[in-house]
Write a protein that holds these residues in place. Structure first.
Motif, PDB file in Angstrom:
ATOM      1  N   GLU B  14      93.291  59.010 129.173  1.00  0.00           N
ATOM      2  CA  GLU B  14      92.518  59.773 130.328  1.00  0.00           C
ATOM      3  C   GLU B  14      93.327  60.997 129.181  1.00  0.00           C
ATOM      4  O   GLU B  14      94.118  61.460 129.377  1.00  0.00           O
ATOM      5  CB  GLU B  14      93.196  59.905 131.794  1.00  0.00           C
ATOM      6  N   ASP B  78      87.207  64.060 126.056  1.00  0.00           N
ATOM      7  CA  ASP B  78      87.789  63.998 128.099  1.00  0.00           C
ATOM      8  C   ASP B  78      87.160  62.902 128.719  1.00  0.00           C
ATOM      9  O   ASP B  78      87.012  62.946 129.626  1.00  0.00           O
ATOM     10  CB  ASP B  78      87.275  64.979 128.042  1.00  0.00           C
ATOM     11  N   GLN B  80      87.495  59.665 131.187  1.00  0.00           N
ATOM     12  CA  GLN B  80      87.678  59.427 132.540  1.00  0.00           C
ATOM     13  C   GLN B  80      88.554  57.994 132.783  1.00  0.00           C
ATOM     14  O   GLN B  80      87.671  57.268 132.186  1.00  0.00           O
ATOM     15  CB  GLN B  80      87.582  60.861 133.150  1.00  0.00           C
TER      16      GLN B  80
END
Lengths: 111, 113
Positions: B14, B78, B80
């Motif tokens: 993550e 980024d 997730q």
């Protein structure tokens, strides 16, 4: 409202039976499709249907037949089901090729 | 015939960036696509790129197209846990005139917390 809906979500049946999967789209699209996704997630087109023109993937057995009562519906009828027909079947629709809208799939299990 | 190839698995942590790669064979494809499939659901279009573009950016997504090498990539910045899904690369069949998509076998992205 669901844009492309297909029923049933799950279908369990015996070899040799005949079954149908229904698909409806409320997007006003001109083209509808059926795709087959096998256990390895490989997705392959079976049919596309546009303004009464049916384009068939030549690898699809003739036991499979799409039926379109109107522009918003494209049903898939399968005769004499075989074990190898077990897969997830996706209906989709589009107005142009830049975006297909998929249904949530029908998981067919042939026993 | 047309073919689309992708690696089958990718695992990231993550917050890291994910890069999913794809190669295709049909140089006449007008558009190339990335679709996302979450568990138990149908495919959803993430983004597409016109074949005369090199790059397209849409928020956390960056698509790079190398037409000479017939290579397409999807970068997710980024990453997730909600990005965990199968990502399909696709090209149009018959130069887009027939209106069929040829899909790769999908890359399963796993995002570890």
């Amino acid at each position: 409202d669901t844009a492309v809906s297909q029923t049933p979500k799950y279908l369990v049946t015996q070899m040799g039976n005949d079954k149908s999967i229904k698909c409806e789209q409320n997007l006003g699209h001109d083209t509808m499709y059926w795709y087959k996704q096998d256990s390895k997630k490989f997705l392959k087109i079976m049919f596309s249907y546009n303004n009464k023109e049916l384009i068939i993937n030549e690898t699809v057995p003739n036991r499979f037949s799409p039926k379109s009562p109107d522009k918003a519906h494209l049903n898939l009828h399968i005769n004499s089901l075989e074990l190898g027909d077990s897969a997830v079947y996706f209906c989709a629709s589009s107005q142009d090729i830049r975006r297909l809208f998929f249904g949530s799939g029908t998981q067919l299990s042939v026993l | 015939g047309e073919d689309v190839e992708q690696s089958l698995f990718l695992s990231v942590r993550e917050g890291d960036s994910s890069v999913i790669n794809c190669t295709y064979t049909d140089s006449s494809s007008t558009y190339l696509y990335w679709y996302k499939q979450e568990p138990g659901a149908g495919l959803q279009l993430l983004t597409y790129i016109f074949s005369n573009m090199d790059m397209k950016q849409d928020q956390r997504l960056t698509v790079l197209l190398n037409k000479k090498d017939k290579h397409l990539s999807l970068r997710i910045a980024d990453t997730q846990t909600g990005d965990s899904a199968i990502y399909f690369c696709a090209e149009t069949d018959d130069g887009g005139s027939q209106g069929n998509l040829i899909f790769g076998k999908g890359t399963k992205l796993s995002v570890k917390p």
